[in-house]
Design an enzyme around this catalytic site. Structure first.
Site, PDB file in Angstrom:
ATOM      1  N   LYS A 100       0.844  -1.204   0.000  1.00  0.00           N
ATOM      2  CA  LYS A 100       0.000   0.000   0.000  1.00  0.00           C
ATOM      3  C   LYS A 100       0.877   1.251   0.000  1.00  0.00           C
ATOM      4  O   LYS A 100       0.591   2.225  -0.699  1.00  0.00           O
ATOM      5  CB  LYS A 100      -0.933  -0.022   1.226  1.00  0.00           C
ATOM      6  CG  LYS A 100      -2.040  -1.051   1.081  1.00  0.00           C
ATOM      7  CD  LYS A 100      -2.725  -1.410   2.388  1.00  0.00           C
ATOM      8  CE  LYS A 100      -3.646  -2.606   2.169  1.00  0.00           C
ATOM      9  NZ  LYS A 100      -4.159  -3.209   3.399  1.00  0.00           N
ATOM     10  N   GLN A 140      -5.127  -2.101   9.614  1.00  0.00           N
ATOM     11  CA  GLN A 140      -4.789  -3.385   8.989  1.00  0.00           C
ATOM     12  C   GLN A 140      -5.283  -4.540   9.872  1.00  0.00           C
ATOM     13  O   GLN A 140      -5.006  -4.571  11.066  1.00  0.00           O
ATOM     14  CB  GLN A 140      -3.265  -3.468   8.790  1.00  0.00           C
ATOM     15  CG  GLN A 140      -2.787  -4.703   8.071  1.00  0.00           C
ATOM     16  CD  GLN A 140      -3.284  -4.780   6.619  1.00  0.00           C
ATOM     17  OE1 GLN A 140      -3.187  -3.828   5.860  1.00  0.00           O
ATOM     18  NE2 GLN A 140      -3.833  -5.915   6.245  1.00  0.00           N
ATOM     19  N   ASP A 144     -11.453   1.871   3.544  1.00  0.00           N
ATOM     20  CA  ASP A 144     -11.557   0.409   3.419  1.00  0.00           C
ATOM     21  C   ASP A 144     -13.028  -0.031   3.352  1.00  0.00           C
ATOM     22  O   ASP A 144     -13.319  -1.185   3.044  1.00  0.00           O
ATOM     23  CB  ASP A 144     -10.894  -0.245   4.639  1.00  0.00           C
ATOM     24  CG  ASP A 144      -9.817  -1.232   4.243  1.00  0.00           C
ATOM     25  OD1 ASP A 144      -9.652  -1.477   3.036  1.00  0.00           O
ATOM     26  OD2 ASP A 144      -9.155  -1.768   5.152  1.00  0.00           O
TER      27      ASP A 144
END
Ligand code: NAP
Length: 281
Positions: free
Chosen positions: A51, A95, A118
């Protein structure tokens, strides 16, 4: 058979996003992304590194917050609060997975839904279900982008998803439904899966079971999208689809690696740019 080249498509998307970001910067807007990583799970570290690389390529500013695996829920939430309040940060990603003592749902809920690139905050999940504009979680979003890019018809088609996780299978139901597919979802308690997949125009596997989908389970000419990423004993990656055999029967198929994986990151980048635009309207 047509190979759906997710790597190539993702590269084109990233290069278009770079142009967008250059334009934003001319107007004084500098998109910035913050990632929270708890502990040192090796797979998570790789995902986070990828990322970071994509952000560098596109020109998105990147900040990483590394927390020890014994961090308390209060500390995690207070970091999220700080990032929510920071006006220079447009997108926040936590994450997963998190260590067991942390409540991931509570943490996702705490991320401001306007920065939830996300798409895991319940507000975005709900908006997706209602067909409203929102941040769509990146993997299902990437699957739809691939189908669209290859002009694969969705409307009126029978789509089967194997897997019902909150991050892939469930949001993908809404994405395919909103495109007027007839959607069936299979999971570990589904009986006779092959009889369901055999009838499908589009099959998406998101299970984490190496080479589960065999040629005898698919219809001639079907589109096969493989979300699964599994590491085999020899260290190589493979998907949930038995690619060698299924590719002989499929009309379109994604490889692993080089299929859905790069698209997931490209969609994350797209969501960050969208967040920066929305917040600077
Ligand atoms: P997950 O949370 O473990 O969910 C797996 C799903 O598969 C569950 O719904 C499970 O059913 C179902 N399943 C497992 N075994 C099955 C079987 N034998 N028959 C039918 N259904 C079965 O996994 P996930 O997070 O969605 O990830 C799935 C895979 O995609 C993993 O390999 C992951 O690494 C990969 N992934 C890839 C990307 C990407 O960017 N390419 C992104 C995310 C995930 P139950 O609900 O009944 O348990």
């Amino acid at each position: 058979m047509v190979l759906i080249d997710g790597k190539k498509l993702a590269k084109t998307i990233r290069s278009n996003l770079k142009k967008d970001v250059d334009e934003l910067k001319k107007n004084g807007i500098h998109p910035k992304f913050a990632v929270i990583l708890v502990g040192d799970d090796p797979a998570s570290k790789i995902y986070v590194r990828n990322k970071n690389r994509a952000c560098e390529e596109i020109g998105i500013e990147y900040e990483e917050y590394l927390l020890k695996d014994d961090v308390s829920m209060e500390e995690l939430l207070s970091l999220i609060d700080k990032l929510n309040e920071d006006k220079t940060i447009n997108g926040i990603l936590l994450q997963s997975p998190l260590p067991k003592h942390l409540d991931i749902n509570k943490a996702f809920k705490r991320i401001n839904y306007k920065k939830d690139v996300d798409g895991f905050n319940p507000i975005n999940v709900g908006k997706l279900a209602l067909g409203q504009d929102c941040f769509v979680s990146c993997t299902p979003y990437g699957v739809i982008k691939m189908l669209d890019a290859y002009n694969i018809p969705i409307e009126g088609k029978k789509a089967v998803i194997i897997g019902r996780s909150n991050i892939v299978g469930k949001p993908l139901i809404q994405c395919l439904l909103s495109k007027n597919a007839t959607v069936t979802v299979c999971h570990s308690k589904t009986k006779d899966i092959e009889n369901i997949t055999k009838d499908a125009d589009i099959v998406v596997t998101a299970m984490g079971k190496p080479k589960f989908l065999k040629a005898n389970m698919v219809k001639e000419g079907a589109t096969i999208i493989d979300v699964g990423i599994n590491r085999m004993d020899n260290g190589k990656l493979c998907g949930d689809v038995d690619f060698e055999n299924v590719s002989e029967k499929a009309g379109y198929i994604t490889p692993v690696p080089g299929g859905v994986g790069p698209m997931t990151i490209a969609m994350l980048m797209e969501n960050i740019v969208k967040a920066a635009k929305m917040q600077n309207k």
